[in-house]
Structure formats: structure tokens, C-alpha cells
Write a protein that holds these residues in place. Sequence first.
Motif, short mmCIF file in Angstrom:
data_model
loop_
_atom_site.label_atom_id
_atom_site.label_comp_id
_atom_site.label_asym_id
_atom_site.label_seq_id
_atom_site.Cartn_x
_atom_site.Cartn_y
_atom_site.Cartn_z
N CYS A 210 16.20 16.96 62.03
CA CYS A 210 15.33 16.01 62.75
C CYS A 210 14.88 16.53 64.12
O CYS A 210 13.84 16.15 64.63
CB CYS A 210 16.02 14.65 62.88
SG CYS A 210 17.19 14.56 64.25
N CYS B 262 21.38 17.73 66.90
CA CYS B 262 20.29 18.70 66.96
C CYS B 262 20.09 19.19 68.39
O CYS B 262 19.91 20.37 68.65
CB CYS B 262 18.99 18.10 66.42
SG CYS B 262 18.91 18.05 64.62
N CYS C 155 23.10 17.53 61.77
CA CYS C 155 22.04 16.57 62.10
C CYS C 155 22.36 15.21 61.51
O CYS C 155 22.74 15.09 60.35
CB CYS C 155 20.70 17.09 61.55
SG CYS C 155 19.36 15.88 61.69
ZN LIG Z 1 19.05 15.89 63.93
#
Ligand SMILES: [Zn+2]
Length: 677
Positions: free
Chosen positions: A446, A452, A460
Amino acid sequence: MSKPDMMNNNCLGWAARDESGVLSPYTFTRREVGDEDVSLKITHCGICYADMLFTKNRLGDSRYPLVPGHEIVGIVKEVGSNVHHFKVGHRVGVGAYVNSCRECESCNQSLEVYCSKGSVYTSNGVDADGTITNGGYSSFIVVHERYCFRIPDEYPLALAAPLLCPGITAYSPMVRHKMNQPGKSLEVIGLGGVGHLAVKFGKAFGLNVKLFSTSISKKEEALSLLGDDNFVVSSDEQQMKAMANSLDFIIDTASGDHSLDHYMSCLKTAGVLALVGFPGDQIKLSPASLLRGMKTISGSLVGGVKETQEMLDFCAAHKIYPDIEIVPIQYVNEAWERLTKGDVKYRLADHMMENCLGWAARDPSGVLSPYSFNRRVVGSDDVSLKITHCGICYADIIHTRNKFGNSKYPVVPGHDIVGIVKEVGSNVGVFKVGDSVGVGTYVNSCRECENCEEGLEIHCSKGPVFTFGGVDVDGTITKGGYSSFIVVHQRYCYRIADDYPLGLAAPLLCAGITVYTPMIRHKMNQPGKSLGVIGLGGLGHMAVKFGKAFRLNVTVFSTSMSKKEEALTLLGADKFVLSSDEQDMKAMAKSLDFIINTASGDHPFDPYMSLLKTAGILVLVGFPSPEIKLSTISLLTGMRTVCGSVTGGTKDTRNAGFLCCPQDISRGGNGGNSECE
Ligand SMILES: [Zn+2]
Ligand SMILES: [Zn+2]
Ligand SMILES: [Zn+2]
Ligand SMILES: [Zn+2]
């Protein structure tokens, strides 16, 4: 480590292997692009009756494997330094022949197909260098520019394919025998691929066009769809008699045995019958019908280079379009069956758009076979790399054999990928064309969640997108590195140091990062500490090498004495312990700061836990079994920790790459064998 042949064989085609004529995927090598050559990516190829004659060896000179196809259209992807008429991106076609002597009288008159030394057919021909030509049922072709044609702008590429064989076959004798005189009369025999184009050309020339057919069922079609002026059932003697001495021209496109005499009688004095079909090995004709009316019967093959280009331009100018049906190349055998049964109107064209050649499993047998598919267009943040090597990983087997029950076939495996950048998007600054790079086990995430942001994309919160079998942002299923190239967002691409051998870098991207990440996380990079490594496969041997690079005291545990030599001399471990040797195991009690367990298969943990010092850490990176049994006491009394880890984030992966560049990691050894998960 593998380098499948396919990555050397640059072209994926469909070939017949024997006289059954059945086509199946086949990889082979096209020649390098010479000074005067054009290389084109094939988008479509017409399906011709001649293809079947060759693949089924009906002419007795077929050489297998045989890649047919000689009605080829596509886009220029490369040109030689001496090419004058074509540029990359041009829309072009290749017809029935790809070479000729270029010196004889015929060649000088641009009648190359009648070259006195024989023109070289696009498939099953013998090329100048002695190789056998492979036709257009393939991903690309390399030809001398002389035998390549411009497809006029705006003329649909797929529709241009049949112009290069049936189109020019009809057009060439029509122009040669001056059938382009408005008001004259033309009769076309047969309404197949060549016949329906002869009708269209005739109408464009302003001729009065009639159609002879053995079947009244074609009448409606001939009159309304093609705009014929008349329709004659050739078996109707009454109708045929009424036609006597009424025609200037006849084009006979019919295959199969049929008498020509009663057609000849329909010609006026000095009338011409052009034979372009193949009525049989022998034609029977009464001399009287030729002599009495000064009539001509003349045969013709596809035309020369110059008239082929003229014909293409003529079709564009007069908006003459063949009627075709497009079938994906994967269904070519079914298409041929229909062609044999006459269940095809006019013409079929293969669709060859797939731009990437891969190896895929089609079912849980896990057997891999060539598979072509499309990679996405390079976006502004994307990097496209030509894959040179891809590690063979245990995970590949798990997914191709559907061991987790969620495989989506066809599965193109491979997630230890290295190669050379061949294209970058406009936003890509870190990578440039020609760079050595790698791609690991995931290709997307993402890019917003906490994990992330910390460079832990593999964790993630919305789930990372795995390199194969994952669902990409656009909803397609990702396809891995057992393929010719891959397109990824630059974030999931890693630079390989210039002097690091590419092939050896591949396993770093899966096995390497899998052991490196927990080693850093648990601060194993402290010189002088002690590390135990369980198992000496792809993961284990990397753990030993990293451990030595961190200047740890490394002990290898294995169930097999045969690994001792390798562990101590090749990998430089400090100690080797046979895990079944209770004496040796006991002697190691409470001696280790860290253990990395890379072993797969069921095995007890407690004997190893007892080897850890107080506050020692065991990291699990192998996959022992769905359930681990552990004595509570061994955790509590020693304040010990057991933790798991999968492959690392992009940050760690980049750092591992730096670690691997210096000489501290000895190269070679067991460097090729990577297995994980
Ligand atoms: Zn992510
Ligand atoms: Zn053809
Ligand atoms: Zn010649
Ligand atoms: Zn792997």
C-alpha cells in the motif's frame, strides 16, 4: 540456480513436431538484427491453407519442428544501421517469402517470388545461411527490409494480415492481365479467402463482377455482403450456357479437382483465366477451348515486393477490408480444424499480442511449459527489466503444485529475480537502462501504512503483493520471474553492485534476505557472539556466510555427516555438530547467543533451546511443520526468545545488497541452491 533455455531462445513460437500437424509452444532463436534487417514484434498472423500443407508434410519436404505462418503483421521493434525505409514503431507486414538472390532478372523486376535461385519461403524455407526459416506463429521475426511492407496508417493491422497472401494472390494477376479496366466483366470462382478479396478488388476496379459457386448457399452473401452483380451456380447447365462467350476475365480460386473447360467456354475471345487456386496436381483442358478463342490460362503465385506494397496502398485508398475472424494463438489447432471443415468465412488470423514469454504450471501436476502473456506497460514509477536469471525456490514448487490450495493457474513462478533494466518510467531516478537489478518475493504494497513507511513492506497491513500468484492493483494475477522480463514499481527493485555476479545475486533476494533480516533485527551483527545454524540448504548456507561476515563464532548443526566438509572448509564455519550425537549436543549446552533454524520438516526444538545462553534467541525461518512443540520451562528459565521471520522489507534488502558486495562474503560455494519457506 537455473537459467532456463528459454532465456537464451529469444522467440516463442508454435510449431508442428510431426505430420500430425498439431501445433504446440516451441522456443527458438531468431538471428541477430543485421545492418539491413528489420525486427518486428508480431501482433497477428493469418491462418492459411498453405500452413497446413507444410505442417502435415503434404508436399513431402517439411522439416520439423515447423513454425508456420506467412501473413504477418506487427510493429517494428529494432532496425539495422543500414535500414532506410523503416523506423521503430512503424506498422509493417511480412508475406510469403523473406529472401531471394536480389540479382537475377526476376528480382531486378521486383518479382522476387519468381527468383531464379528460388525465393526463400517465410517458413520451412532454406535461408541464405542454411538455416530453416520459422514463420509468423511466433512472437517476433527478423527480415531483410526488402521483404517488409509498410501497412498504411489507419489501416487496421489485423485486417492487413490476409492481404499479404490471399490479397496479393488475387491482386497480382488482376493487375498483370489488366483487369483494372472499368466496365469489363470478371467472374470469380470460389468464395474463400482469395475469392472474396478478388470480388472486392474487382468492384474497386469498376468491373462487372459475378460469382461462380457450387453452392447456392453463398448467393445471399455474394450479392449483399460483397456486392456481386450476379451469382451463378456452376452445376446449373442452363445458367452456364447462358454465360457463354460473355466474360473478359475469370479468376479461379477454387481448390479441389474441377474441370476448367466449361469455365473457359464462358470467356470472350482473348479472354483470360487466371489460376490462383490449386485444383489438383493435373489440369485437364481441351486444346480447342484455348485455340478457338485465343484464350489464355495463366497461373500465378503471390506477387512481388513492389506490387505487394502497391496493393496495400490500394486497399487503404479504396477502403478494401478482408473479412476475418480473430482467434487467440492458443486456439490455433481448433481454428485449423474449422478451416479443414470449411467452417470459416474467408479468413482467420491468429492474435499474437502477448509480449512476455514465461514458463507456467497449468495444473497441480506443477509441470512447467512455455506460456506467453502480457506484462503491463511501463508506468511513470515502473522499471522494466530483462530477466537474466531466476532462482529456483522451494516456494515455487509449493505454489505450482497448489500445496496451499490457493494457486491460480496458469502459475508463472519465480521470485529470486535478477536482470538488466531495459526501460524506466519518467519518475524513475535511481535506476537507468543497463543497470543490474533484482526483484524479490513481493512487487507491491500500500505504501501508506505504518509498516510500509518503516520499509517493512512485506508486513504491509493491507498485505504485500507477492511476485507471483498475488493480486496486483489492477486485479490481474502477478506472474513471476520464470519469464523473459518483468515490470515493477521502482520501490520493489534493488540495485545489484556492478561487480557482483548477477547469477549469484538471485538467491540473495529470497534466501539471502530471509536470513539477513532477523539477524539485523535481533542484533546478531555483534562480532564475537556465537551463532548456531540449523540446516545447511539455501537459507542455512547464507546464514553461515552472513554470520562469518558479522565476525560471529558459527556452529552448523546438521543431521547428516556429509555436510561437515562443506560447512567447515567451503563455508568457513567454526564448528560442525551432528545433531543426533547426544554427547556433542550436550557439550554445547548454554553456549550460543543466537540460533537460526532453517530446517524444514518436523523436528524437536527443545534440544536446541537448551543450547542457548540466558536471553538467547532462536529465529525460525524454515517451515518445520504446521505446529511447533516447545517445553515451557526452557523458555522461562533462560529468559529465551523464539521468533519467526519471513523475507525482509525493501530497506533491509537494500542493506543486504551492500553487505554482500564486499569480499567478506565468499562467493561461489553452494551459492546456487536456494530453498526457502
Ligand atoms: Zn502498507
Ligand atoms: Zn497464405
Ligand atoms: Zn533472384
Ligand atoms: Zn524463495
